[in-house]
Design a protein around this motif. Structure first.
Motif, PDB file in Angstrom:
ATOM      1  N   GLN A 198     -47.837 -40.616  16.311  1.00 56.76           N
ATOM      2  CA  GLN A 198     -46.298 -40.650  16.124  1.00 56.76           C
ATOM      3  C   GLN A 198     -46.256 -41.265  15.202  1.00 56.76           C
ATOM      4  O   GLN A 198     -45.785 -41.950  14.598  1.00 56.76           O
ATOM      5  CB  GLN A 198     -46.175 -42.148  17.844  1.00 56.76           C
ATOM      6  CG  GLN A 198     -46.313 -41.144  18.866  1.00 56.76           C
ATOM      7  CD  GLN A 198     -45.762 -42.081  19.987  1.00 56.76           C
ATOM      8  OE1 GLN A 198     -44.484 -42.157  19.552  1.00 56.76           O
ATOM      9  NE2 GLN A 198     -46.910 -42.520  20.890  1.00 56.76           N
ATOM     10  N   ASN A 199     -45.520 -39.644  14.189  1.00 53.21           N
ATOM     11  CA  ASN A 199     -44.622 -40.243  12.745  1.00 53.21           C
ATOM     12  C   ASN A 199     -42.843 -40.816  13.913  1.00 53.21           C
ATOM     13  O   ASN A 199     -42.461 -40.228  14.835  1.00 53.21           O
ATOM     14  CB  ASN A 199     -44.508 -38.942  12.618  1.00 53.21           C
ATOM     15  CG  ASN A 199     -45.740 -38.074  12.266  1.00 53.21           C
ATOM     16  OD1 ASN A 199     -46.615 -39.397  12.076  1.00 53.21           O
ATOM     17  ND2 ASN A 199     -45.752 -37.620  12.621  1.00 53.21           N
ATOM     18  N   VAL A 200     -42.617 -41.425  12.402  1.00 55.59           N
ATOM     19  CA  VAL A 200     -41.238 -42.154  13.025  1.00 55.59           C
ATOM     20  C   VAL A 200     -40.867 -41.542  11.594  1.00 55.59           C
ATOM     21  O   VAL A 200     -41.093 -42.415  10.663  1.00 55.59           O
ATOM     22  CB  VAL A 200     -41.361 -44.114  12.984  1.00 55.59           C
ATOM     23  CG1 VAL A 200     -40.485 -44.379  12.972  1.00 55.59           C
ATOM     24  CG2 VAL A 200     -42.579 -44.089  14.059  1.00 55.59           C
ATOM     25  N   GLU A 201     -39.198 -41.875  12.010  1.00 59.21           N
ATOM     26  CA  GLU A 201     -38.318 -42.197  10.868  1.00 59.21           C
ATOM     27  C   GLU A 201     -37.375 -42.345  11.026  1.00 59.21           C
ATOM     28  O   GLU A 201     -37.087 -42.574  11.764  1.00 59.21           O
ATOM     29  CB  GLU A 201     -37.868 -41.032  11.050  1.00 59.21           C
ATOM     30  CG  GLU A 201     -38.262 -38.938  10.617  1.00 59.21           C
ATOM     31  CD  GLU A 201     -37.104 -37.694  10.620  1.00 59.21           C
ATOM     32  OE1 GLU A 201     -36.456 -37.839  10.575  1.00 59.21           O
ATOM     33  OE2 GLU A 201     -38.316 -36.724  10.064  1.00 59.21           O
ATOM     34  N   LEU A 202     -36.821 -43.706  10.135  1.00 55.61           N
ATOM     35  CA  LEU A 202     -36.184 -44.760  10.098  1.00 55.61           C
ATOM     36  C   LEU A 202     -35.070 -43.996   8.895  1.00 55.61           C
ATOM     37  O   LEU A 202     -34.963 -43.578   7.899  1.00 55.61           O
ATOM     38  CB  LEU A 202     -37.039 -45.845   9.198  1.00 55.61           C
ATOM     39  CG  LEU A 202     -38.371 -46.508   9.474  1.00 55.61           C
ATOM     40  CD1 LEU A 202     -38.030 -47.764   9.019  1.00 55.61           C
ATOM     41  CD2 LEU A 202     -37.553 -46.689  10.808  1.00 55.61           C
ATOM     42  N   LYS A 203     -33.934 -44.712   9.254  1.00 55.62           N
ATOM     43  CA  LYS A 203     -32.066 -43.907   9.241  1.00 55.62           C
ATOM     44  C   LYS A 203     -32.405 -45.382   8.492  1.00 55.62           C
ATOM     45  O   LYS A 203     -32.118 -46.256   8.868  1.00 55.62           O
ATOM     46  CB  LYS A 203     -31.386 -43.646  10.023  1.00 55.62           C
ATOM     47  CG  LYS A 203     -32.001 -42.290  11.293  1.00 55.62           C
ATOM     48  CD  LYS A 203     -31.485 -41.398  10.340  1.00 55.62           C
ATOM     49  CE  LYS A 203     -32.222 -39.950  11.174  1.00 55.62           C
ATOM     50  NZ  LYS A 203     -32.026 -38.667  10.382  1.00 55.62           N
ATOM     51  N   ARG A 204     -31.497 -45.339   6.942  1.00 55.37           N
ATOM     52  CA  ARG A 204     -30.579 -45.513   6.047  1.00 55.37           C
ATOM     53  C   ARG A 204     -29.767 -46.020   6.807  1.00 55.37           C
ATOM     54  O   ARG A 204     -28.878 -46.034   7.555  1.00 55.37           O
ATOM     55  CB  ARG A 204     -30.432 -45.409   4.680  1.00 55.37           C
ATOM     56  CG  ARG A 204     -31.487 -45.145   3.926  1.00 55.37           C
ATOM     57  CD  ARG A 204     -31.253 -44.622   2.329  1.00 55.37           C
ATOM     58  NE  ARG A 204     -32.309 -44.720   1.592  1.00 55.37           N
ATOM     59  CZ  ARG A 204     -33.197 -45.752   0.873  1.00 55.37           C
ATOM     60  NH1 ARG A 204     -32.786 -47.382   1.178  1.00 55.37           N
ATOM     61  NH2 ARG A 204     -33.776 -45.302   0.336  1.00 55.37           N
ATOM     62  N   GLN A 205     -29.529 -48.230   6.507  1.00 54.09           N
ATOM     63  CA  GLN A 205     -28.192 -48.668   6.717  1.00 54.09           C
ATOM     64  C   GLN A 205     -26.501 -48.980   6.027  1.00 54.09           C
ATOM     65  O   GLN A 205     -26.922 -48.747   4.931  1.00 54.09           O
ATOM     66  CB  GLN A 205     -28.505 -50.363   7.563  1.00 54.09           C
ATOM     67  CG  GLN A 205     -29.009 -50.497   8.686  1.00 54.09           C
ATOM     68  CD  GLN A 205     -28.857 -52.013   8.748  1.00 54.09           C
ATOM     69  OE1 GLN A 205     -29.931 -52.913   7.709  1.00 54.09           O
ATOM     70  NE2 GLN A 205     -29.547 -52.170   9.968  1.00 54.09           N
ATOM     71  N   ILE A 206     -25.700 -47.387   6.721  1.00 50.73           N
ATOM     72  CA  ILE A 206     -24.852 -48.089   5.788  1.00 50.73           C
ATOM     73  C   ILE A 206     -23.721 -49.353   5.864  1.00 50.73           C
ATOM     74  O   ILE A 206     -23.339 -49.439   7.492  1.00 50.73           O
ATOM     75  CB  ILE A 206     -23.762 -46.641   6.080  1.00 50.73           C
ATOM     76  CG1 ILE A 206     -25.014 -45.314   6.394  1.00 50.73           C
ATOM     77  CG2 ILE A 206     -22.564 -46.060   5.100  1.00 50.73           C
ATOM     78  CD1 ILE A 206     -25.319 -45.432   5.072  1.00 50.73           C
ATOM     79  N   PHE A 207     -23.650 -49.669   5.074  1.00 52.12           N
ATOM     80  CA  PHE A 207     -23.028 -50.860   4.315  1.00 52.12           C
ATOM     81  C   PHE A 207     -21.535 -51.317   4.003  1.00 52.12           C
ATOM     82  O   PHE A 207     -21.415 -49.947   2.856  1.00 52.12           O
ATOM     83  CB  PHE A 207     -23.928 -51.652   4.317  1.00 52.12           C
ATOM     84  CG  PHE A 207     -24.554 -52.735   4.628  1.00 52.12           C
ATOM     85  CD1 PHE A 207     -25.085 -53.633   5.434  1.00 52.12           C
ATOM     86  CD2 PHE A 207     -26.333 -52.014   3.981  1.00 52.12           C
ATOM     87  CE1 PHE A 207     -26.120 -53.725   6.184  1.00 52.12           C
ATOM     88  CE2 PHE A 207     -27.068 -52.355   4.617  1.00 52.12           C
ATOM     89  CZ  PHE A 207     -27.576 -53.043   5.498  1.00 52.12           C
TER      90      PHE A 207
END
Length: 249
Positions: A95-104
């Motif tokens: 299971q490959n997982v993509e992490l999204k960047r947090q926008i501050f």
């Protein structure tokens, strides 16, 4: 004496049988954790089994593996990224997982520091018992034996769970040190002092990355001097004459 031995035999069965049943049902999840925008593998991502309360960290290329039971929630987290969870299936799988960047939505040079310190404290709080984890020794067995013989007995039996906790603690410590380096030795500072741009900037920062031990006691001036001296060496290695780069803000 016979009753004493019988009691420990029962305790051993109570401890081992559920462990064997759980081991038979376990599955292994493997895959790669990547940045959702660049698709590049992310190292040092914390991967946490919320039911079993065990974890691991992705390797330098972003690959990971973790054991779980069907239905377990596996959580992926990293500074500056949105936490993501997956559910373990009934079979071992990739299971490959993509992490999204947090926008501050914050401005100013201190945003990096505030976010780093806040997230670092949150990670310390969440994984407190794993930082500096040490496997139980003979003294732990003697202390626990009178009040909880089953737990004391478990200390004498080799345990994958304890080895995972010890390894995870080491990985968390390494991860925290690397994030401390990233926080202080950041691309904005290095680019301002050297005028380098990617990909030369990336190559320079990787080759001349300071150690955690140095940064632990180094002042901002010490760090800027380190970057300037490293840049001078970098230019000489490239066959160029060192420039007069100052450490002005």
């Amino acid at each position: 004496m016979k009753y004493f031995l019988f009691r420990y035999a029962v305790a051993l069965l109570i401890f081992i049988v559920p462990a064997l049943q759980e081991a038979a049902a376990q599955v292994r999840l493997t895959g790669m954790v990547t940045d959702g925008d660049t698709r590049v593998g992310l190292p040092s991502v914390s991967i946490w089994n919320k039911r079993a309360r065990i974890g691991t960290v992705s390797n330098e290329t972003g690959r990971y593996y973790i054991e779980a039971l069907p239905g377990d929630t596996i959580e992926f987290s990293m500074l500056s990224y949105v936490r993501t969870s997956i559910i373990a299936t009934g079979i071992s799988s990739t299971q490959n997982v993509e992490l999204k960047r947090q926008i501050f939505g914050l401005q100013g040079v201190n945003v990096r520091g505030r976010i780093y310190k806040r997230d670092s404290l949150a990670i310390r709080d969440e994984y407190e018992k794993y930082f500096g984890y040490k496997r139980p020794g003979a003294l732990d067995v003697l202390k626990t034996l009178p009040s909880n013989p089953i737990t004391a007995l478990s200390y004498l039996i080799p345990s994958k769970a304890r080895k995972r906790k010890e390894k995870f603690g080491e990985q968390l410590q390494y991860w925290e040190e690397e994030k401390h380096i990233d926080y202080r030795y950041n691309p904005e500072l290095v680019a301002r002092l050297t005028k380098l741009e990617s990909p030369a900037l990336d190559s320079f920062m990787l080759t001349h990355r300071p150690s955690y031990a140095f940064l632990l006691n180094a002042s901002d001036y010490d760090l800027m001097l380190f970057i300037k001296q490293s840049y001078d060496r970098y230019l000489r290695e490239q066959g160029l004459k060192p420039k007069d780069t100052s450490t002005q803000q």
